[in-house]
Motif scaffolding. Sequence first.
Motif, PDB file in Angstrom:
ATOM      1  N   ASP A 113      15.834 -59.546  30.717  1.00  0.00           N
ATOM      2  CA  ASP A 113      16.525 -58.279  30.963  1.00  0.00           C
ATOM      3  C   ASP A 113      17.861 -58.483  31.663  1.00  0.00           C
ATOM      4  OD1 ASP A 113      15.289 -59.018  33.429  1.00  0.00           O
ATOM      5  OD2 ASP A 113      15.431 -56.945  34.130  1.00  0.00           O
ATOM      6  N   ALA A 114      18.380 -59.715  31.628  1.00  0.00           N
ATOM      7  CA  ALA A 114      19.677 -60.011  32.242  1.00  0.00           C
ATOM      8  C   ALA A 114      20.478 -60.913  31.309  1.00  0.00           C
ATOM      9  CB  ALA A 114      19.500 -60.686  33.602  1.00  0.00           C
ATOM     10  N   GLU A 115      21.779 -60.861  31.453  1.00  0.00           N
ATOM     11  CA  GLU A 115      22.647 -61.650  30.577  1.00  0.00           C
ATOM     12  C   GLU A 115      22.343 -63.135  30.688  1.00  0.00           C
ATOM     13  OE1 GLU A 115      27.390 -61.994  29.363  1.00  0.00           O
ATOM     14  OE2 GLU A 115      26.804 -60.947  31.196  1.00  0.00           O
ATOM     15  N   ARG A 116      22.046 -63.610  31.902  1.00  0.00           N
ATOM     16  CA  ARG A 116      21.759 -65.033  32.068  1.00  0.00           C
ATOM     17  C   ARG A 116      20.514 -65.452  31.285  1.00  0.00           C
ATOM     18  NH1 ARG A 116      20.653 -62.705  36.945  1.00  0.00           N
ATOM     19  NH2 ARG A 116      18.427 -62.531  37.470  1.00  0.00           N
ATOM     20  N   ASP A 117      19.561 -64.529  31.104  1.00  0.00           N
ATOM     21  CA  ASP A 117      18.361 -64.846  30.328  1.00  0.00           C
ATOM     22  C   ASP A 117      18.727 -65.133  28.879  1.00  0.00           C
ATOM     23  OD1 ASP A 117      16.801 -64.263  32.601  1.00  0.00           O
ATOM     24  OD2 ASP A 117      16.658 -62.150  32.051  1.00  0.00           O
ATOM     25  N   ILE A 118      19.513 -64.243  28.315  1.00  0.00           N
ATOM     26  CA  ILE A 118      19.896 -64.399  26.911  1.00  0.00           C
ATOM     27  C   ILE A 118      20.790 -65.631  26.737  1.00  0.00           C
ATOM     28  CG2 ILE A 118      20.988 -63.279  24.952  1.00  0.00           C
ATOM     29  CD1 ILE A 118      18.314 -62.011  26.057  1.00  0.00           C
ATOM     30  N   ALA A 119      21.699 -65.852  27.680  1.00  0.00           N
ATOM     31  CA  ALA A 119      22.574 -67.027  27.601  1.00  0.00           C
ATOM     32  C   ALA A 119      21.762 -68.313  27.651  1.00  0.00           C
ATOM     33  CB  ALA A 119      23.594 -66.993  28.738  1.00  0.00           C
ATOM     34  N   ALA A 120      20.766 -68.372  28.523  1.00  0.00           N
ATOM     35  CA  ALA A 120      19.943 -69.579  28.643  1.00  0.00           C
ATOM     36  C   ALA A 120      19.133 -69.815  27.380  1.00  0.00           C
ATOM     37  CB  ALA A 120      19.014 -69.457  29.851  1.00  0.00           C
ATOM     38  N   GLY A 121      18.509 -68.763  26.870  1.00  0.00           N
ATOM     39  CA  GLY A 121      17.718 -68.908  25.660  1.00  0.00           C
ATOM     40  C   GLY A 121      18.555 -69.325  24.464  1.00  0.00           C
ATOM     41  N   ARG A 122      19.728 -68.713  24.313  1.00  0.00           N
ATOM     42  CA  ARG A 122      20.601 -69.073  23.198  1.00  0.00           C
ATOM     43  C   ARG A 122      21.083 -70.514  23.313  1.00  0.00           C
ATOM     44  NH1 ARG A 122      25.435 -65.243  22.339  1.00  0.00           N
ATOM     45  NH2 ARG A 122      25.509 -66.409  20.377  1.00  0.00           N
ATOM     46  N   ALA A 123      21.480 -70.912  24.524  1.00  0.00           N
ATOM     47  CA  ALA A 123      21.965 -72.281  24.718  1.00  0.00           C
ATOM     48  C   ALA A 123      20.881 -73.306  24.434  1.00  0.00           C
ATOM     49  CB  ALA A 123      22.492 -72.446  26.141  1.00  0.00           C
ATOM     50  N   ALA A 124      19.624 -72.915  24.641  1.00  0.00           N
ATOM     51  CA  ALA A 124      18.509 -73.830  24.414  1.00  0.00           C
ATOM     52  C   ALA A 124      18.068 -73.863  22.957  1.00  0.00           C
ATOM     53  CB  ALA A 124      17.331 -73.437  25.299  1.00  0.00           C
ATOM     54  N   GLY A 125      18.592 -72.961  22.134  1.00  0.00           N
ATOM     55  CA  GLY A 125      18.213 -72.933  20.725  1.00  0.00           C
ATOM     56  C   GLY A 125      17.005 -72.079  20.427  1.00  0.00           C
ATOM     57  N   MET A 126      16.704 -71.120  21.294  1.00  0.00           N
ATOM     58  CA  MET A 126      15.563 -70.224  21.114  1.00  0.00           C
ATOM     59  C   MET A 126      16.024 -68.872  20.584  1.00  0.00           C
ATOM     60  SD  MET A 126      13.464 -70.920  24.664  1.00  0.00           S
ATOM     61  CE  MET A 126      12.874 -72.575  25.068  1.00  0.00           C
ATOM     62  N   SER A 127      15.096 -68.141  19.964  1.00  0.00           N
ATOM     63  CA  SER A 127      15.341 -66.735  19.692  1.00  0.00           C
ATOM     64  C   SER A 127      15.331 -65.983  21.026  1.00  0.00           C
ATOM     65  CB  SER A 127      14.260 -66.163  18.777  1.00  0.00           C
ATOM     66  OG  SER A 127      14.238 -66.827  17.537  1.00  0.00           O
ATOM     67  N   THR A 128      16.077 -64.901  21.101  1.00  0.00           N
ATOM     68  CA  THR A 128      16.155 -64.151  22.352  1.00  0.00           C
ATOM     69  C   THR A 128      16.031 -62.663  22.092  1.00  0.00           C
ATOM     70  OG1 THR A 128      18.577 -64.101  22.219  1.00  0.00           O
ATOM     71  CG2 THR A 128      17.582 -65.866  23.528  1.00  0.00           C
ATOM     72  N   LEU A 129      15.319 -61.977  22.991  1.00  0.00           N
ATOM     73  CA  LEU A 129      15.151 -60.539  22.904  1.00  0.00           C
ATOM     74  C   LEU A 129      15.399 -59.913  24.268  1.00  0.00           C
ATOM     75  CD1 LEU A 129      11.923 -60.267  20.712  1.00  0.00           C
ATOM     76  CD2 LEU A 129      14.255 -59.678  20.023  1.00  0.00           C
ATOM     77  N   ILE A 130      16.065 -58.768  24.266  1.00  0.00           N
ATOM     78  CA  ILE A 130      16.312 -58.020  25.490  1.00  0.00           C
ATOM     79  C   ILE A 130      15.134 -57.081  25.738  1.00  0.00           C
ATOM     80  CG2 ILE A 130      17.795 -56.315  26.607  1.00  0.00           C
ATOM     81  CD1 ILE A 130      20.099 -57.437  24.864  1.00  0.00           C
ATOM     82  N   ALA A 131      14.596 -57.131  26.949  1.00  0.00           N
ATOM     83  CA  ALA A 131      13.535 -56.217  27.355  1.00  0.00           C
ATOM     84  C   ALA A 131      14.186 -54.911  27.817  1.00  0.00           C
ATOM     85  CB  ALA A 131      12.712 -56.828  28.478  1.00  0.00           C
ATOM     86  N   GLY A 132      14.225 -53.935  26.937  1.00  0.00           N
ATOM     87  CA  GLY A 132      14.933 -52.696  27.224  1.00  0.00           C
ATOM     88  C   GLY A 132      14.333 -51.880  28.345  1.00  0.00           C
ATOM     89  N   TRP A 133      13.080 -52.166  28.716  1.00  0.00           N
ATOM     90  CA  TRP A 133      12.419 -51.473  29.826  1.00  0.00           C
ATOM     91  C   TRP A 133      12.775 -52.102  31.174  1.00  0.00           C
ATOM     92  CZ3 TRP A 133      10.075 -54.242  25.925  1.00  0.00           C
ATOM     93  CH2 TRP A 133       9.618 -55.509  26.268  1.00  0.00           C
ATOM     94  N   GLY A 134      13.571 -53.155  31.163  1.00  0.00           N
ATOM     95  CA  GLY A 134      13.825 -53.924  32.368  1.00  0.00           C
ATOM     96  C   GLY A 134      14.864 -53.315  33.282  1.00  0.00           C
ATOM     97  N   TYR A 135      15.322 -54.147  34.214  1.00  0.00           N
ATOM     98  CA  TYR A 135      16.219 -53.703  35.281  1.00  0.00           C
ATOM     99  C   TYR A 135      17.670 -53.904  34.856  1.00  0.00           C
ATOM    100  CZ  TYR A 135      11.772 -54.362  37.738  1.00  0.00           C
ATOM    101  OH  TYR A 135      10.451 -54.341  38.118  1.00  0.00           O
ATOM    102  N   ILE A 136      18.126 -53.049  33.968  1.00  0.00           N
ATOM    103  CA  ILE A 136      19.468 -53.146  33.403  1.00  0.00           C
ATOM    104  C   ILE A 136      20.287 -51.983  33.937  1.00  0.00           C
ATOM    105  CG2 ILE A 136      20.835 -53.218  31.289  1.00  0.00           C
ATOM    106  CD1 ILE A 136      18.316 -54.216  29.837  1.00  0.00           C
ATOM    107  N   ASP A 137      21.272 -52.266  34.779  1.00  0.00           N
ATOM    108  CA  ASP A 137      22.053 -51.181  35.371  1.00  0.00           C
ATOM    109  C   ASP A 137      23.209 -50.798  34.454  1.00  0.00           C
ATOM    110  OD1 ASP A 137      24.451 -52.769  36.017  1.00  0.00           O
ATOM    111  OD2 ASP A 137      23.228 -53.693  37.583  1.00  0.00           O
ATOM    112  N   THR A 138      23.871 -49.716  34.802  1.00  0.00           N
ATOM    113  CA  THR A 138      24.903 -49.150  33.933  1.00  0.00           C
ATOM    114  C   THR A 138      26.167 -50.000  33.868  1.00  0.00           C
ATOM    115  OG1 THR A 138      25.683 -47.784  35.780  1.00  0.00           O
ATOM    116  CG2 THR A 138      24.093 -46.787  34.274  1.00  0.00           C
TER     117      THR A 138
END
Length: 229
Positions: free
Chosen positions: A169-194
Amino acid sequence: MRSMLGSVLFDLDGTLLDTAPDMHAALVKLMAEHDRAPLPFERVRNHVSHGSQALVALGFPDAAPDFAEHLKKRYLEIYARDLCQATCLFPGLPDLLEACEDRGWALGVVTNKPGWLTDPLLDALGLHARMATVVSGDTLPQRKPAPEPMWLAARQTGLPPERHCYWGDAERDIAAGRAAGMSTLIAGWGYIDTDQTPEQWGADGRLEHPDAFWPWYANTPTPETGLAS
């Protein structure tokens, strides 16, 4: 390819577990120790994924650096004391975890939360034994958004990175997963501020509920046929 997935990995706070109630409660107690009025839960919730330092800054925006560090240590003491009073899996995730296990998929956690908080929290909820891998913020010298924690998780599951899907649910999560070669999904229910712009993170998709994972997974060409799996 999504059709080759064999593992789902999760960020912890705001993705797998709703830790915001307990983290907010710890901040309220810390502020009370300094005769400050509590911040409402709605003001604090979407800052939880940024960690204890961000929460202390929210409650004590005028604190000098040395005092802020003292407050952070005290905050962690308070939080650790009441680590799992209201924390729970987000709705839909109990069924999702069970469905993944029924498929024989590996489950895991990759978080920047330190292990001395991560491990007892997962134990308290009966989740640790179900995880093929748990990589915390102090497991390695590197933390997300670096890919090294993701690669370690992949090694511990015995699967190559491309067979993992990482939820966060954070940009660093998606960046880490992408850099590692994994599929990535955003948890829309998470702690995402405006102030955040998840549509620009480059994830493979966004889920508004865990059940939405299965349509996402199914709607993918296979390498052999080009048809949905």
